[in-house]
Design a protein around this motif. Sequence first.
Motif, PDB file in Angstrom:
ATOM      1  N   LYS A 367       0.817  -1.209   0.000  1.00  0.00           N
ATOM      2  CA  LYS A 367       0.000   0.000   0.000  1.00  0.00           C
ATOM      3  C   LYS A 367       0.858   1.269   0.000  1.00  0.00           C
ATOM      4  O   LYS A 367       0.619   2.201  -0.776  1.00  0.00           O
ATOM      5  CB  LYS A 367      -0.924  -0.019   1.230  1.00  0.00           C
ATOM      6  CG  LYS A 367      -2.094   0.913   1.101  1.00  0.00           C
ATOM      7  CD  LYS A 367      -2.998   0.815   2.329  1.00  0.00           C
ATOM      8  CE  LYS A 367      -3.777   2.101   2.511  1.00  0.00           C
ATOM      9  NZ  LYS A 367      -4.325   2.220   3.858  1.00  0.00           N
ATOM     10  N   SER A 368       1.885   1.289   0.855  1.00  0.00           N
ATOM     11  CA  SER A 368       2.665   2.529   0.918  1.00  0.00           C
ATOM     12  C   SER A 368       3.581   2.676  -0.304  1.00  0.00           C
ATOM     13  O   SER A 368       3.872   3.787  -0.735  1.00  0.00           O
ATOM     14  CB  SER A 368       3.443   2.629   2.236  1.00  0.00           C
ATOM     15  OG  SER A 368       4.341   1.568   2.349  1.00  0.00           O
ATOM     16  N   GLN A 369       3.999   1.550  -0.905  1.00  0.00           N
ATOM     17  CA  GLN A 369       4.784   1.667  -2.143  1.00  0.00           C
ATOM     18  C   GLN A 369       3.919   2.220  -3.284  1.00  0.00           C
ATOM     19  O   GLN A 369       4.379   3.021  -4.093  1.00  0.00           O
ATOM     20  CB  GLN A 369       5.359   0.302  -2.548  1.00  0.00           C
ATOM     21  CG  GLN A 369       6.460  -0.178  -1.602  1.00  0.00           C
ATOM     22  CD  GLN A 369       7.261  -1.320  -2.215  1.00  0.00           C
ATOM     23  OE1 GLN A 369       7.574  -1.291  -3.394  1.00  0.00           O
ATOM     24  NE2 GLN A 369       7.598  -2.313  -1.404  1.00  0.00           N
ATOM     25  N   LEU A 370       2.663   1.759  -3.328  1.00  0.00           N
ATOM     26  CA  LEU A 370       1.750   2.283  -4.360  1.00  0.00           C
ATOM     27  C   LEU A 370       1.508   3.777  -4.161  1.00  0.00           C
ATOM     28  O   LEU A 370       1.413   4.549  -5.116  1.00  0.00           O
ATOM     29  CB  LEU A 370       0.417   1.528  -4.323  1.00  0.00           C
ATOM     30  CG  LEU A 370       0.390   0.191  -5.069  1.00  0.00           C
ATOM     31  CD1 LEU A 370      -0.926  -0.534  -4.822  1.00  0.00           C
ATOM     32  CD2 LEU A 370       0.618   0.397  -6.566  1.00  0.00           C
ATOM     33  N   LYS A 371       1.444   4.162  -2.896  1.00  0.00           N
ATOM     34  CA  LYS A 371       1.247   5.572  -2.586  1.00  0.00           C
ATOM     35  C   LYS A 371       2.439   6.400  -3.098  1.00  0.00           C
ATOM     36  O   LYS A 371       2.272   7.468  -3.682  1.00  0.00           O
ATOM     37  CB  LYS A 371       1.091   5.746  -1.069  1.00  0.00           C
ATOM     38  CG  LYS A 371       0.101   6.827  -0.676  1.00  0.00           C
ATOM     39  CD  LYS A 371      -0.005   6.955   0.829  1.00  0.00           C
ATOM     40  CE  LYS A 371      -1.251   6.284   1.370  1.00  0.00           C
ATOM     41  NZ  LYS A 371      -1.337   6.367   2.844  1.00  0.00           N
ATOM     42  N   THR A 372       3.639   5.852  -2.876  1.00  0.00           N
ATOM     43  CA  THR A 372       4.846   6.535  -3.364  1.00  0.00           C
ATOM     44  C   THR A 372       4.812   6.675  -4.888  1.00  0.00           C
ATOM     45  O   THR A 372       5.092   7.743  -5.439  1.00  0.00           O
ATOM     46  CB  THR A 372       6.110   5.750  -2.949  1.00  0.00           C
ATOM     47  OG1 THR A 372       6.103   5.613  -1.530  1.00  0.00           O
ATOM     48  CG2 THR A 372       7.371   6.468  -3.383  1.00  0.00           C
ATOM     49  N   ALA A 373       4.452   5.585  -5.573  1.00  0.00           N
ATOM     50  CA  ALA A 373       4.387   5.615  -7.039  1.00  0.00           C
ATOM     51  C   ALA A 373       3.433   6.707  -7.507  1.00  0.00           C
ATOM     52  O   ALA A 373       3.723   7.450  -8.446  1.00  0.00           O
ATOM     53  CB  ALA A 373       3.946   4.255  -7.564  1.00  0.00           C
ATOM     54  N   ASP A 374       2.313   6.825  -6.822  1.00  0.00           N
ATOM     55  CA  ASP A 374       1.312   7.843  -7.128  1.00  0.00           C
ATOM     56  C   ASP A 374       1.856   9.246  -6.909  1.00  0.00           C
ATOM     57  O   ASP A 374       1.728  10.128  -7.742  1.00  0.00           O
ATOM     58  CB  ASP A 374       0.096   7.640  -6.211  1.00  0.00           C
ATOM     59  CG  ASP A 374      -1.150   7.340  -7.023  1.00  0.00           C
ATOM     60  OD1 ASP A 374      -1.039   7.294  -8.269  1.00  0.00           O
ATOM     61  OD2 ASP A 374      -2.216   7.152  -6.410  1.00  0.00           O
ATOM     62  N   ARG A 375       2.494   9.424  -5.750  1.00  0.00           N
ATOM     63  CA  ARG A 375       3.009  10.736  -5.380  1.00  0.00           C
ATOM     64  C   ARG A 375       4.070  11.203  -6.385  1.00  0.00           C
ATOM     65  O   ARG A 375       4.162  12.375  -6.721  1.00  0.00           O
ATOM     66  CB  ARG A 375       3.609  10.678  -3.964  1.00  0.00           C
ATOM     67  CG  ARG A 375       4.149  12.001  -3.447  1.00  0.00           C
ATOM     68  CD  ARG A 375       4.646  11.877  -2.003  1.00  0.00           C
ATOM     69  NE  ARG A 375       5.615  10.790  -1.815  1.00  0.00           N
ATOM     70  CZ  ARG A 375       6.892  10.861  -2.165  1.00  0.00           C
ATOM     71  NH1 ARG A 375       7.367  11.942  -2.727  1.00  0.00           N
ATOM     72  NH2 ARG A 375       7.699   9.823  -1.971  1.00  0.00           N
ATOM     73  N   LEU A 376       4.880  10.263  -6.887  1.00  0.00           N
ATOM     74  CA  LEU A 376       5.934  10.624  -7.842  1.00  0.00           C
ATOM     75  C   LEU A 376       5.360  10.867  -9.236  1.00  0.00           C
ATOM     76  O   LEU A 376       6.059  11.321 -10.129  1.00  0.00           O
ATOM     77  CB  LEU A 376       6.989   9.518  -7.901  1.00  0.00           C
ATOM     78  CG  LEU A 376       7.804   9.323  -6.614  1.00  0.00           C
ATOM     79  CD1 LEU A 376       8.704   8.095  -6.741  1.00  0.00           C
ATOM     80  CD2 LEU A 376       8.654  10.557  -6.320  1.00  0.00           C
ATOM     81  N   GLY A 377       4.096  10.509  -9.419  1.00  0.00           N
ATOM     82  CA  GLY A 377       3.464  10.738 -10.721  1.00  0.00           C
ATOM     83  C   GLY A 377       3.711   9.628 -11.714  1.00  0.00           C
ATOM     84  O   GLY A 377       3.581   9.831 -12.928  1.00  0.00           O
ATOM     85  N   ALA A 378       4.088   8.449 -11.218  1.00  0.00           N
ATOM     86  CA  ALA A 378       4.332   7.326 -12.136  1.00  0.00           C
ATOM     87  C   ALA A 378       3.021   6.929 -12.810  1.00  0.00           C
ATOM     88  O   ALA A 378       1.946   7.053 -12.231  1.00  0.00           O
ATOM     89  CB  ALA A 378       4.910   6.140 -11.371  1.00  0.00           C
ATOM     90  N   ARG A 379       3.113   6.452 -14.055  1.00  0.00           N
ATOM     91  CA  ARG A 379       1.911   6.031 -14.768  1.00  0.00           C
ATOM     92  C   ARG A 379       1.671   4.527 -14.588  1.00  0.00           C
ATOM     93  O   ARG A 379       0.546   4.062 -14.588  1.00  0.00           O
ATOM     94  CB  ARG A 379       2.092   6.385 -16.254  1.00  0.00           C
ATOM     95  CG  ARG A 379       1.005   5.915 -17.175  1.00  0.00           C
ATOM     96  CD  ARG A 379      -0.316   6.596 -16.858  1.00  0.00           C
ATOM     97  NE  ARG A 379      -1.415   5.927 -17.549  1.00  0.00           N
ATOM     98  CZ  ARG A 379      -1.824   6.263 -18.772  1.00  0.00           C
ATOM     99  NH1 ARG A 379      -1.238   7.248 -19.408  1.00  0.00           N
ATOM    100  NH2 ARG A 379      -2.813   5.621 -19.325  1.00  0.00           N
ATOM    101  N   VAL A 380       2.764   3.799 -14.439  1.00  0.00           N
ATOM    102  CA  VAL A 380       2.670   2.346 -14.369  1.00  0.00           C
ATOM    103  C   VAL A 380       3.361   1.830 -13.123  1.00  0.00           C
ATOM    104  O   VAL A 380       4.475   2.276 -12.800  1.00  0.00           O
ATOM    105  CB  VAL A 380       3.381   1.685 -15.572  1.00  0.00           C
ATOM    106  CG1 VAL A 380       3.116   0.185 -15.579  1.00  0.00           C
ATOM    107  CG2 VAL A 380       2.959   2.308 -16.865  1.00  0.00           C
ATOM    108  N   ALA A 381       2.725   0.901 -12.413  1.00  0.00           N
ATOM    109  CA  ALA A 381       3.401   0.207 -11.317  1.00  0.00           C
ATOM    110  C   ALA A 381       3.638  -1.238 -11.743  1.00  0.00           C
ATOM    111  O   ALA A 381       2.755  -1.857 -12.349  1.00  0.00           O
ATOM    112  CB  ALA A 381       2.550   0.262 -10.058  1.00  0.00           C
TER     113      ALA A 381
END
Length: 444
Positions: A367-381
Amino acid sequence: MAEYVKPRGTADLLPVDTAEWQYLEAQARELFSLYQYREVRTPIFEHTEVFERGVGDTTDIVQKEMYTFRDRADRSITLRPEGTAGAVRAFVEQKQYGGPLPVKWFYYGPMFRYEKPQAGRFRQLHQYGVEVIGVDDPRVDAEVIELGHRFLSTVGVKSFRLEINSVGCSTCRVAHKEALLTHLAPVVQELCADCQSRYEKNPLRILDCKVDRDHPRVLTAPTITDSLCEDCRVHFAAVRAYLDDLDVPYVVNPIMVRGLDYYTRTAFEFMEDSIGAMSTILAGGRYNQLVAGFGGPDLPGVGFAGGMERLILARAANGERAEDGVQPFAFVLALGSAAKSPSVRLLQSLRATGIPADADYLGRSLKSQLKTADRLGARVAILLGDDEVLRGVATVRDLQTKEQRTVSLADVVAAVVAMRDPLVKAVDAERFPGNETNNQEGSQ
Ligand SMILES: [Zn+2]
Ligand SMILES: [Zn+2]
């Protein structure tokens, strides 16, 4: 306890700031190249004589503002306070007058002046500038001025005004100096101490004195324009006519003198008022005696310089600020220790393919890694768990649509590229309309 702080008048430019700097630097390089100016890089420190010669030993810069020190061999060294003296020194020392003329150069970098720091004024400042050496043609004066105008407009500075003048040549200056000395003689004692010494050495600079420029006798002083010789008068008229041809608006300011001693004929300043009082944002002029002053042949020159800090303030006042373009497209989430090794290889492959990518190295929850990906503006996880690694697959999740699918590890990079390419093409099509077919090469 020692306290570690930066010297007064310097700035730390953090990544949140450097995006704006890089944008302006790129704009300057692109535009100067378009006008066929090539970059020159000269030393940041020079023998002190270079600036005494090139800037003028009666100027405020040389008398009060230079960072001058003795090096270990007891030579007097100065951190450059401006760019022209070093460029012209290099032109002469490297015998550039032996090649095709004119030489058209631009430079960019830090300069150093011991001034009182205030908004937009630093002790380590940064200037860009251009120099054209080898021709006296007024078309070149106009080209340099039009380039300054274009640059400021291009980077979004809106409220500026161009003032121009001719400061004449050595012939006109003798006449003007005579007229000035006669005019100021009755009031010398009322002027500041600096101006009393300027009266003896360089009375022209009294007109530019911050203390005395509103003195009634200074306000009514005879201008250089009244004393121009015939050649200088013709040259100045031609510069103005070319500026008219180029639709560059200007006002003639007959009392403008430049702070640097080496200027001849054309002098100009772009003034800008976005943060209150009108102040100079870009300035320059002709320097027909400087090359010879450095021991070179009798060749004329013309150029300008502008300060980056001031430009950034002006842009900020207009609501302009370039944003950091560093952003991952793909973010790799390794969950569990078996996923670590494949995750570093996957990151490498993504980057090798040109996909901006990053990963979480803190071993946190999904959950917190996905949050980081979102915060950085990544398009794909890209999710790699122990299970996935055992099966030789990864979960590729579109963070915008929330769709996800399982992809064989060997196909992950291709899957990410397939998601990114349509976006790149759309951006390119917007930037270069009508050029879509050419972009296919670039994306392979
Ligand atoms: Zn003249
Ligand atoms: Zn004064």
